[in-house]
Design an enzyme around this catalytic site. Structure first.
Site, PDB file in Angstrom:
ATOM      1  N   GLU A  18     -13.206  51.326  38.703  1.00 40.78           N
ATOM      2  CA  GLU A  18     -13.380  51.250  37.255  1.00 40.78           C
ATOM      3  C   GLU A  18     -14.759  50.762  36.828  1.00 40.78           C
ATOM      4  O   GLU A  18     -15.269  51.175  35.788  1.00 40.78           O
ATOM      5  CB  GLU A  18     -12.302  50.336  36.649  1.00 40.78           C
ATOM      6  CG  GLU A  18     -10.915  50.938  36.712  1.00 40.78           C
ATOM      7  CD  GLU A  18      -9.866  50.025  36.106  1.00 40.78           C
ATOM      8  OE1 GLU A  18     -10.144  49.415  35.070  1.00 40.78           O
ATOM      9  OE2 GLU A  18      -8.770  49.933  36.678  1.00 40.78           O
ATOM     10  N   ASP A 104      -7.528  49.653  39.098  1.00 39.92           N
ATOM     11  CA  ASP A 104      -6.696  48.447  39.205  1.00 39.92           C
ATOM     12  C   ASP A 104      -5.215  48.796  39.324  1.00 39.92           C
ATOM     13  O   ASP A 104      -4.745  49.783  38.746  1.00 39.92           O
ATOM     14  CB  ASP A 104      -6.908  47.551  37.983  1.00 39.92           C
ATOM     15  CG  ASP A 104      -8.313  46.985  37.926  1.00 39.92           C
ATOM     16  OD1 ASP A 104      -8.969  46.922  38.979  1.00 39.92           O
ATOM     17  OD2 ASP A 104      -8.757  46.622  36.820  1.00 39.92           O
ATOM     18  N   ASP A 106      -2.367  48.011  37.914  1.00 39.36           N
ATOM     19  CA  ASP A 106      -1.485  47.624  36.825  1.00 39.36           C
ATOM     20  C   ASP A 106      -1.283  48.867  35.961  1.00 39.36           C
ATOM     21  O   ASP A 106      -1.764  49.945  36.305  1.00 39.36           O
ATOM     22  CB  ASP A 106      -2.059  46.455  36.016  1.00 39.36           C
ATOM     23  CG  ASP A 106      -3.465  46.732  35.490  1.00 39.36           C
ATOM     24  OD1 ASP A 106      -3.912  47.898  35.520  1.00 39.36           O
ATOM     25  OD2 ASP A 106      -4.132  45.768  35.058  1.00 39.36           O
ATOM     26  N   GLU A 108      -2.496  49.798  33.161  1.00 31.68           N
ATOM     27  CA  GLU A 108      -3.740  50.362  32.646  1.00 31.68           C
ATOM     28  C   GLU A 108      -4.500  51.088  33.752  1.00 31.68           C
ATOM     29  O   GLU A 108      -5.002  52.188  33.566  1.00 31.68           O
ATOM     30  CB  GLU A 108      -4.601  49.238  32.056  1.00 31.68           C
ATOM     31  CG  GLU A 108      -5.562  49.689  30.983  1.00 31.68           C
ATOM     32  CD  GLU A 108      -4.880  49.998  29.667  1.00 31.68           C
ATOM     33  OE1 GLU A 108      -5.496  50.703  28.852  1.00 31.68           O
ATOM     34  OE2 GLU A 108      -3.743  49.572  29.460  1.00 31.68           O
ATOM     35  N   TYR A 334      -7.119  39.625  41.944  1.00 34.48           N
ATOM     36  CA  TYR A 334      -7.053  40.262  40.622  1.00 34.48           C
ATOM     37  C   TYR A 334      -6.601  39.269  39.561  1.00 34.48           C
ATOM     38  O   TYR A 334      -5.628  38.526  39.758  1.00 34.48           O
ATOM     39  CB  TYR A 334      -6.099  41.445  40.677  1.00 34.48           C
ATOM     40  CG  TYR A 334      -6.164  42.337  39.465  1.00 34.48           C
ATOM     41  CD1 TYR A 334      -7.379  42.891  39.061  1.00 34.48           C
ATOM     42  CD2 TYR A 334      -5.025  42.624  38.726  1.00 34.48           C
ATOM     43  CE1 TYR A 334      -7.446  43.716  37.947  1.00 34.48           C
ATOM     44  CE2 TYR A 334      -5.085  43.455  37.617  1.00 34.48           C
ATOM     45  CZ  TYR A 334      -6.297  43.991  37.226  1.00 34.48           C
ATOM     46  OH  TYR A 334      -6.364  44.814  36.124  1.00 34.48           O
ATOM     47  N   ARG A 336      -5.596  39.726  36.304  1.00 33.11           N
ATOM     48  CA  ARG A 336      -4.575  40.067  35.300  1.00 33.11           C
ATOM     49  C   ARG A 336      -3.233  40.152  36.010  1.00 33.11           C
ATOM     50  O   ARG A 336      -2.879  41.183  36.568  1.00 33.11           O
ATOM     51  CB  ARG A 336      -4.922  41.374  34.589  1.00 33.11           C
ATOM     52  CG  ARG A 336      -6.144  41.255  33.695  1.00 33.11           C
ATOM     53  CD  ARG A 336      -6.399  42.517  32.887  1.00 33.11           C
ATOM     54  NE  ARG A 336      -7.537  42.340  31.999  1.00 33.11           N
ATOM     55  CZ  ARG A 336      -8.797  42.579  32.357  1.00 33.11           C
ATOM     56  NH1 ARG A 336      -9.072  43.024  33.571  1.00 33.11           N
ATOM     57  NH2 ARG A 336      -9.786  42.385  31.502  1.00 33.11           N
ATOM     58  N   HIS A 381       1.812  41.535  41.617  1.00 27.62           N
ATOM     59  CA  HIS A 381       0.527  41.034  42.105  1.00 27.62           C
ATOM     60  C   HIS A 381       0.740  39.646  42.701  1.00 27.62           C
ATOM     61  O   HIS A 381       1.766  39.011  42.529  1.00 27.62           O
ATOM     62  CB  HIS A 381      -0.478  40.914  40.966  1.00 27.62           C
ATOM     63  CG  HIS A 381      -0.853  42.217  40.357  1.00 27.62           C
ATOM     64  ND1 HIS A 381      -1.307  43.280  41.080  1.00 27.62           N
ATOM     65  CD2 HIS A 381      -0.852  42.623  39.059  1.00 27.62           C
ATOM     66  CE1 HIS A 381      -1.563  44.287  40.266  1.00 27.62           C
ATOM     67  NE2 HIS A 381      -1.297  43.909  39.043  1.00 27.62           N
TER      68      HIS A 381
END
Length: 947
Positions: A18, A104, A106, A108, A334, A336, A381
């Site tokens: 990203e 990532d 997740d 998103e 990570y 988040r 996570h």
């Protein structure tokens, strides 16, 4: 979808992450044979305006970017600023044998990976590569063990995106029509704003209560030492068996919640103290209990934001920006995450450091396991921790500044989570006596001793309340036993007043949202950033203060869209979205019910209870709610009673107070400062505003034009202007604008004369022309008086020079080299102390754009709500921390100069001149907006974007 054996032995592979920073780090771990590129976030999204929608779509689809009539099909477009990056990715893809999507892990990130597939349309094998930390072992393991793209996660993210688009694009225009242009509404943003407004309402309604008590200092008569003090301080607990009232016993109305407690006023408290002057006291009871405190769980997103706010002064946004850099550079996992789980590797690393740094006595026999506390936690996570199978100590990282401080916080918390409990004893001592008037009194003292600090050797959690006692605080009491005699060294009388509920800080608002299960931890930083940027909330120190504008917005939403800002309904929506993510509910039926209502278009068939309240009542959909706007009285929802006939109104150009009807006798009106906290607006303060000079001060008639000249108090300060005749054209090509000029700093509204006004309105004054025929003018601007020659401006030292400076003097000024800085540095406005990051003194200075804080390396402008008088050292350090987290400002590439066109005909030149005058006039007209209106007046599409 695992890598083929052929490509494993040779060939080229494209890895798409990203961010460029992450790409650079990962490239170093993969080596030759891998091309690592960044998508730079999302490459595709819903259109930001109708102009971006493909031509085949019409009507509501062009407005919303979602086809609500056909199963809420989203219209995706490649972002304009990402088209070049997409071309680059396609070029890179053409020369490789495999594609790894390493966004990532997740919702998103999964959605970004899916959009990359949809846009790039690869013809080579595709692998989904996931990892929780950016280390060599983790990256190589991720390449060797790819997985399939999780379409369920993609669908869940898409449903959220569509829901937020419908909410924002349908409700925001209502705010534009009924409150102010450029405002926005959002599923979580509006609820977060409501929380802040409701807390301010509580503060406005709060009535303080006064109460008194006694504090005694009692001596054992023994010589004391640190392990056994000779005296203790105790607070009066009961009188004749009745508990003495404390702050918790009073309600928000200032009254006692129960008559069972004794309310002491000052007179009774002093009389009781006098009656105790010669009283013999003794120990009535000693209660000792074992004390045990377990370590805190490792950080997840919200707890990291809260602790960084308490300990480092970081806002939620700044915390996430610094954490992002630490993650991308391989220092932490990570950031988040909803999880408090540590991997076996991380537990082993933490336990090894406990033994190494603190000794085996601090290591529990078994590893500690922390269960998840977040309902509907997102993907599995790990907690936020130092990366790798051996944690680097902060000193070993080579980090500096904010990154060092945040890494140290994460490292300490992680190591402490695998240490033993802190243990000790807590003691309560009751001391009794009988006053001279016969009343029986009992004082109480509590203490705590920590015999084994355990995890507290490494880390102690902060508190939102600055006066709260932290876990490692000891209060030692003397060794006393029941029946021991004590003498009163001193008995003092203490007065107290109850305080209104504290305003939210970023940390406490994040905590409140999470406890109410509203929104998701990964979005809280952006939510708080949005309500600050929109002008709904501003900061005073670390407190979040709602603006008067937010009161109007919340008032409208509560009265006409109550379900959309209901806390329980918003939390249930979050549950429904998570059910969709788990495959327990279908997205399209749920969206139909939410948008069209129970009886609307194609009522839900598989998730009838998904968007409702579960009670079976008829519920209208969003579309129905925003269609019926006739019932919304714009003036009523923007008006709030202050008292004594005074009303606070939120107008197009900002808040103002008003008493009486407009154009009636006795009507009063006055503007309210934008940065005034709502709970500070009292009737007395309104009277002060009314008493300030306002309205028009008639100065006389201009002998040349015959127009009346008046002085006024405007939103940007006092000014003079002329009153044009009624028949003067105000629009069109023949429109005439009145001459207007701001007063000099040395002038006052009630003393300015007609002569002063005419001189001011004569500006700008033509001083003359230089040798090349370029005109030099003297002008008064926002930053003071100055000369202007073409695009070259030179400051003047005195406002009166505007009228007296000669051409010779002006040419002499232009003959000097242009000063790039101030001739002499002004002394600082305030000193704040030494910054904990840079370790340099921080001061407040006066700059071109207003006051700012600086440590000599970083400058940060004071925000709305901050002032030189009230800013604290902590707030100054926070502003500098946020500025550092943003990094240096990006430089904009200069455009090549346009080629000069051939000289135009005189007629064309005349048209251009007229157009230029019209544009200038339009620009002048727009300057009547307030600061808040300026912030709010963004593009429709941008304003409607949800969080």
């Amino acid at each position: 979808m695992s890598p083929t054996s052929e490509t494993a032995q040779g060939g080229r592979r494209l890895v798409i992450v990203e961010s460029p920073a992450k790409a650079k780090t990962i490239k170093g771990y993969l080596g030759p044979g891998y091309v690592v590129e960044a998508s730079v976030g999302h490459i595709r999204d819903l259109p930001s305006g109708a102009a971006e929608v493909p031509d085949q779509y019409t009507g509501e689809v062009r407005r919303l970017g979602v086809d609500v009539e056909h199963d809420f099909q989203p219209i995706y477009v490649v972002n304009a600023d990402k088209k070049a990056q997409v071309r680059k990715l396609k070029e890179q893809l053409a020369g490789v044998d495999e594609l790894f999507l390493a966004t990532d892990e997740d919702r998103e990130g999964e959605a970004i990976a899916w959009h990359l597939l949809e846009v790039l349309k690869p013809k080579v094998p595709v692998h989904r590569m996931v990892f929780h930390e950016i280390t060599k072992d983790a990256i190589q393991a991720a390449v060797a063990n790819p997985r399939e793209l999780n379409k369920r996660m993609v669908d869940a993210q898409e449903t959220r995106r569509i829901l937020d688009r419908l909410y924002g694009y349908e409700v925001s225009p209502v705010l534009w029509k009924k409150v102010m242009r450029g405002l926005s509404a959002g599923r979580v943003q509006s609820v977060a704003t409501r929380l802040v407004v409701e807390r301010e309402r509580e503060r406005i309604a709060f009535r303080s209560a006064e109460y008194w008590d006694l504090t005694g200092t009692f001596s054992t008569g023994r010589a004391g030492d640190p392990s056994d003090p000779s005296s203790l301080v105790a607070r009066l607990a009961t009188v004749d068996g009745r508990r003495v009232a404390q702050g918790r016993d009073f309600g928000a109305d200032g009254r006692l919640k129960s008559e069972q407690v004794l309310h002491l006023d000052e007179q009774n408290a002093r009389a009781l103290a006098a009656a105790l002057a010669d009283t013999a006291f003794g120990v009535r009871s000693v209660e000792s209990k074992p004390y045990r405190r377990s370590p805190y769980a490792p950080f997840r997103t919200t707890t990291l934001q809260q602790e960084a706010s308490r300990k480092l002064g970081f806002g939620a946004k700044a915390t996430m920006q610094v954490a992002q850099k630490l993650y991308e550079n391989g220092f932490i996992t990570y950031m988040r995450t909803d999880s408090t789980i540590l991997s076996d590797t991380a537990v082993a690393a933490a336990r090894a450091q406990v033994t190494q740094l603190y000794g085996a006595d601090y290591l529990p026999e078994k590893p500690r396991v922390y269960a998840g506390k977040v309902k509907n936690a997102q993907e599995a996570h790990e907690a936020i921790r130092p990366s790798g199978d051996r944690f680097r100590t902060p000193a070993e990282t080579g980090l500096t500044g904010d990154q060092f401080r945040l890494y140290e916080l994460i490292w300490k918390r992680t190591v402490a989570s695998q240490m033993k409990d802190a243990t000790g004893n807590s003691v309560t001592v009751k001391i009794g006596g009988r006053a001279a008037d016969g009343r029986d009194v009992e004082f109480s003292a509590s203490g705590k001793t920590i015999t084994f600090h355990g995890f507290m050797k490494a880390y102690v959690e902060g508190a939102d309340d600055p006066n709260a006692e932290l876990d490692d605080r000891e209060r030692r009491l003397p060794q006393v036993a029941e029946g021991d005699a004590l003498s009163a060294e001193e008995i003092t009388v203490d007065g107290h007043a109850t305080k209104p509920p504290a305003r939210y800080t970023e940390a406490s608002l994040v905590k409140e949202l999470e406890e109410r299960e509203i929104g998701r931890p990964s979005t809280y930083a952006s939510i708080i950033g949005t309500i600050l940027d929109r002008g709904y909330v501003f900061k005073k120190g670390t407190a979040l203060v709602p603006s008067f504008l937010s009161f109007a917005v919340v008032n409208l939403l509560e009265k006409h869209f109550g379900r959309l800002v209901d806390y329980d309904f918003t939390a249930r929506m979050e549950d429904d979205l998570d059910r969709i993510a788990r495959g327990e509910a279908q997205a399209v039926p749920w969206l139909k019910r939410f948008y069209f209502g129970e009886g609307g278009q194609a009522a839900a068939s598989g998730g009838a209870a998904d968007a409702g309240n579960g009670d079976g009542d008829h519920l209208g959909g969003l579309k129905e709610l925003v269609t019926d706007l006739g019932a919304i009285d714009a003036r009523e929802i923007s008006s709030f009673p202050v008292g004594d006939g005074v009303m606070l109104r939120v107008g197009r150009y900002g808040p103002y107070v008003e008493r009486g009807e407009k154009d009636s006798e006795g009507h009063q009106r006055a503007d309210v400062p934008e940065d005034l906290a709502p709970d500070e607006l009292t009737v007395a303060y309104a009277e002060e505003l009314f008493a300030k000079p306002s309205g028009d001060f008639e100065l006389g008639v201009d002998p040349v034009s015959g127009n009346q000249i008046v002085a006024k108090d405007g939103r940007y300060g006092p000014y003079v202007t002329e009153i044009l005749p009624e028949d003067t054209p105000k629009t069109g090509k023949n429109a005439v604008k009145p001459r207007t000029a701001s007063l000099f700093k040395s002038m006052a509204l009630d003393t300015v004369t007609l002569e002063d006004a005419l001189k001011l309105m004569s500006l700008p004054r033509v001083v003359g022309t230089d040798a090349e025929g370029v005109e030099i003018t003297a002008q008064n601007g926002r930053y003071g008086p100055y000369l202007k020659k073409g695009t070259d401006s030179r400051s003047l030292t005195d406002e009166e020079q505007l009228f007296t400076i000669t051409l010779e003097e002006a040419l002499a000024i232009y003959a000097q080299p242009k000063q790039r800085g101030r001739a002499a540095a002004k002394p600082p406005l305030k000193e704040l102390g030494v910054d904990p990051v840079s370790e340099k003194p921080v001061v407040v200075k006066d700059g071109r754009f207003g006051p700012y804080v600086t440590d000599g390396e970083t400058n940060a402008t004071l925000r709305t709500g901050d002032s030189v008088e009230t800013i604290t050292p902590e707030r100054g350090f926070e502003l500098l921390a946020e500025k550092r987290a943003k990094g240096p400002a990006k430089k904009t590439a200069k455009k090549a100069p346009a080629k000069k066109a051939a000289p135009a005909k005189k007629a064309t030149t005349a048209k251009k001149t007229a157009a230029k005058k019209t544009t200038t006039a339009a620009k002048k007209t727009t300057t009547v907006k307030t600061a808040t209106a300026k912030k709010a007046a963004t593009k429709k599409t941008a304003a409607a974007k949800p969080e």
